[in-house]
Write a protein that holds these residues in place. Structure first.
Motif, PDB file in Angstrom:
ATOM      1  N   LEU A  51       0.930  -1.027   0.066  1.00 34.37           N
ATOM      2  CA  LEU A  51       0.012  -0.044  -0.068  1.00 34.37           C
ATOM      3  C   LEU A  51       0.696   1.331   0.126  1.00 34.37           C
ATOM      4  N   GLU A  52       1.869   1.267   0.845  1.00 36.22           N
ATOM      5  CA  GLU A  52       2.716   2.338   0.774  1.00 36.22           C
ATOM      6  C   GLU A  52       3.549   2.577  -0.611  1.00 36.22           C
ATOM      7  N   GLN A  53       3.956   1.762  -1.151  1.00 36.58           N
ATOM      8  CA  GLN A  53       4.414   1.915  -2.473  1.00 36.58           C
ATOM      9  C   GLN A  53       3.449   2.180  -3.339  1.00 36.58           C
ATOM     10  N   ALA A  54       2.483   1.731  -3.481  1.00 36.46           N
ATOM     11  CA  ALA A  54       1.057   2.107  -4.383  1.00 36.46           C
ATOM     12  C   ALA A  54       1.019   3.513  -4.149  1.00 36.46           C
ATOM     13  N   ALA A  55       0.627   4.103  -2.936  1.00 36.23           N
ATOM     14  CA  ALA A  55       0.460   5.257  -2.696  1.00 36.23           C
ATOM     15  C   ALA A  55       1.559   6.217  -3.240  1.00 36.23           C
ATOM     16  N   ARG A  56       2.869   6.091  -2.945  1.00 38.15           N
ATOM     17  CA  ARG A  56       3.921   6.822  -3.120  1.00 38.15           C
ATOM     18  C   ARG A  56       3.890   6.991  -4.779  1.00 38.15           C
ATOM     19  N   ALA A  57       3.628   5.991  -5.566  1.00 42.54           N
ATOM     20  CA  ALA A  57       3.463   6.160  -6.914  1.00 42.54           C
ATOM     21  C   ALA A  57       2.461   6.918  -7.509  1.00 42.54           C
ATOM     22  N   VAL A  58       1.237   6.863  -6.745  1.00 45.48           N
ATOM     23  CA  VAL A  58       0.121   7.728  -6.980  1.00 45.48           C
ATOM     24  C   VAL A  58       0.454   9.146  -6.868  1.00 45.48           C
ATOM     25  N   ILE A  59       1.146   9.500  -5.930  1.00 46.34           N
ATOM     26  CA  ILE A  59       1.580  11.025  -5.448  1.00 46.34           C
ATOM     27  C   ILE A  59       2.548  11.452  -6.364  1.00 46.34           C
ATOM     28  N   ALA A  60       3.625  10.403  -6.907  1.00 44.79           N
ATOM     29  CA  ALA A  60       4.595  10.878  -7.637  1.00 44.79           C
ATOM     30  C   ALA A  60       4.023  11.543  -8.954  1.00 44.79           C
ATOM     31  N   PHE A  61       3.040  10.380  -9.590  1.00 44.64           N
ATOM     32  CA  PHE A  61       2.418  10.786 -10.976  1.00 44.64           C
ATOM     33  C   PHE A  61       1.756  12.133 -10.741  1.00 44.64           C
ATOM     34  N   GLY A  62       0.677  12.073  -9.655  1.00 47.61           N
ATOM     35  CA  GLY A  62      -0.034  13.023  -9.709  1.00 47.61           C
ATOM     36  C   GLY A  62       0.819  14.530  -9.438  1.00 47.61           C
ATOM     37  N   GLY A  63       1.721  14.570  -8.687  1.00 43.62           N
ATOM     38  CA  GLY A  63       2.304  15.646  -8.427  1.00 43.62           C
ATOM     39  C   GLY A  63       3.130  16.075  -9.812  1.00 43.62           C
ATOM     40  N   ILE A  64       3.614  15.184 -10.585  1.00 46.06           N
ATOM     41  CA  ILE A  64       4.075  15.647 -11.897  1.00 46.06           C
ATOM     42  C   ILE A  64       2.950  16.399 -12.523  1.00 46.06           C
ATOM     43  N   GLN A  65       1.964  15.950 -12.845  1.00 46.05           N
ATOM     44  CA  GLN A  65       0.671  16.232 -13.378  1.00 46.05           C
ATOM     45  C   GLN A  65       0.230  17.643 -12.909  1.00 46.05           C
ATOM     46  N   ASP A  66       0.333  17.766 -11.564  1.00 46.22           N
ATOM     47  CA  ASP A  66       0.039  19.039 -11.011  1.00 46.22           C
ATOM     48  C   ASP A  66       1.105  20.107 -11.310  1.00 46.22           C
ATOM     49  N   CYS A  67       2.335  19.837 -11.645  1.00 44.21           N
ATOM     50  CA  CYS A  67       3.219  20.667 -11.817  1.00 44.21           C
ATOM     51  C   CYS A  67       2.968  21.494 -12.992  1.00 44.21           C
ATOM     52  N   THR A  68       2.570  20.456 -14.225  1.00 38.87           N
ATOM     53  CA  THR A  68       2.460  21.229 -15.578  1.00 38.87           C
ATOM     54  C   THR A  68       1.201  22.082 -15.368  1.00 38.87           C
ATOM     55  N   VAL A  69       0.331  21.989 -14.586  1.00 38.76           N
ATOM     56  CA  VAL A  69      -0.851  22.794 -14.383  1.00 38.76           C
ATOM     57  C   VAL A  69      -0.507  24.204 -13.712  1.00 38.76           C
TER      58      VAL A  69
END
Length: 55
Positions: A11-29
C-alpha cells in the motif's frame, strides 16, 4: 505503477507512486510559465524523492 513497484506493491509503494505521478501532472498545471526543461528536471527529481529513488 507496475514498472516502478512491481506487480504487487505494498500500500505504501502504491500510494507513493500515485503521489509521484499526480505531483508531476499538477506541476504542469501549476507552473505553466516555467520553461519545460527546468520544470521537467525539478518535477522528476521531486517524484523520485517521493518514491525513495536517488536522482
Amino acid at each position: 505503477m507496475r514498472l516502478l513497484q512491481g506487480p504487487e506493491p505494498t500500500l505504501e509503494q502504491a500510494a507513493r507512486a500515485v503521489i509521484a505521478f499526480g505531483g508531476i501532472q499538477d506541476c504542469t498545471v501549476q507552473f505553466p510559465d516555467v520553461p519545460q526543461d527546468s520544470l521537467r528536471r525539478v518535477a522528476v527529481d521531486g517524484a523520485c524523492a517521493v518514491l525513495g529513488l536517488g536522482t
